[in-house]
Design a protein around this motif. Structure first.
Motif, mmCIF file in Angstrom:
data_model
loop_
_atom_site.group_PDB
_atom_site.id
_atom_site.type_symbol
_atom_site.label_atom_id
_atom_site.label_comp_id
_atom_site.label_asym_id
_atom_site.label_seq_id
_atom_site.Cartn_x
_atom_site.Cartn_y
_atom_site.Cartn_z
ATOM 1 N N CYS A 59 -3.286 22.727 3.907
ATOM 2 C CA CYS A 59 -4.142 22.513 2.736
ATOM 3 C C CYS A 59 -3.628 23.328 1.546
ATOM 4 C CB CYS A 59 -5.577 22.896 3.049
ATOM 5 S SG CYS A 59 -6.686 22.709 1.631
ATOM 6 N N CYS A 111 -10.547 27.153 4.762
ATOM 7 C CA CYS A 111 -10.757 25.976 5.603
ATOM 8 C C CYS A 111 -9.986 26.071 6.919
ATOM 9 C CB CYS A 111 -10.353 24.729 4.835
ATOM 10 S SG CYS A 111 -8.677 24.807 4.167
ATOM 11 N N HIS A 144 -9.786 26.239 -1.906
ATOM 12 C CA HIS A 144 -9.866 26.553 -0.476
ATOM 13 C C HIS A 144 -9.045 27.788 -0.133
ATOM 14 C CE1 HIS A 144 -11.225 22.366 1.206
ATOM 15 N NE2 HIS A 144 -11.989 22.813 0.221
ATOM 16 N N CYS A 202 -10.032 18.758 2.253
ATOM 17 C CA CYS A 202 -8.761 19.432 2.019
ATOM 18 C C CYS A 202 -7.781 18.540 1.259
ATOM 19 C CB CYS A 202 -8.149 19.854 3.350
ATOM 20 S SG CYS A 202 -9.078 21.175 4.150
#
Ligand SMILES: [Zn+2]
Length: 179
Positions: free
Chosen positions: A79, A74, A84, A28
């Motif tokens: 993040c 995630c 992601h 991340c």
């Protein structure tokens, strides 16, 4: 373009201000500045405070349509790594279902298209849904991606089938050629 401006006169771009607040780990990319109570980053975009992950999505992936929210693959609120992040569409009048934690992240249905399924997730008490595309490669289910619309997921499945040289009937070409 390469004009030299003394540092004290130079305003940082939004991108510069953004990335200097991010700690890029191997996984991340974590926001290190202000967050809200739930841990989502807050970023001053020049006009107002916005969600840092939402800013990253809009800047590096694409626009967020009305009624959609930027979600984390995630499950890590701070993040801001663009790959992601994905879009989910809000579901109206889902109050009762939301209260049942079991529905917070579950597969809710198959699609008319090969390799595509519908999923739901609750964020800040609201329910969002998104489409996931998977394909079986050498017998192994392989994640292709998550998408805001069923058609996008179906197209991604088709693209993956072609890329992997699989002899599959395409989701969308089949529709276009049928008369
Ligand atoms: Zn992440």
């Amino acid at each position: 373009m390469a004009k030299v401006i003394p540092h004290f006169q130079r305003f940082k771009t939004a991108e510069e201000r953004f990335w200097e607040k991010v700690d890029k780990t191997a996984g991340c990319w974590v926001w290190t500045a202000t967050t809200n109570k739930k841990g989502y980053g807050r970023f001053w975009n020049g006009e107002r405070l916005v969600g840092a992950h939402r800013w990253a999505y809009e800047r590096y992936v694409g626009p967020v349509p009305e009624g959609h929210m930027v979600l984390h693959r995630c499950d890590n609120p701070p993040c801001v790594r663009p790959d992601h992040l994905f879009l989910g569409g809000a579901i109206a009048n889902a109050g009762d279902m939301m209260l049942k934690g079991r529905l917070s992240l579950c597969r809710v249905g198959a699609s008319q298209f090969a390799g595509v399924s519908l999923h739901r997730r609750t964020i800040n008490g609201r329910l969002y849904e998104y489409w996931r595309a998977r394909i079986s490669i050498n017998g192994k289910p392989t994640h292709i991606g998550t998408f805001a619309s069923e058609l996008e997921a179906a197209a991604a499945y088709d693209e993956a089938a072609v890329r992997h040289g699989l002899q599959r009937r395409a989701n969308l070409a089949e529709q276009e050629t049928s008369t």
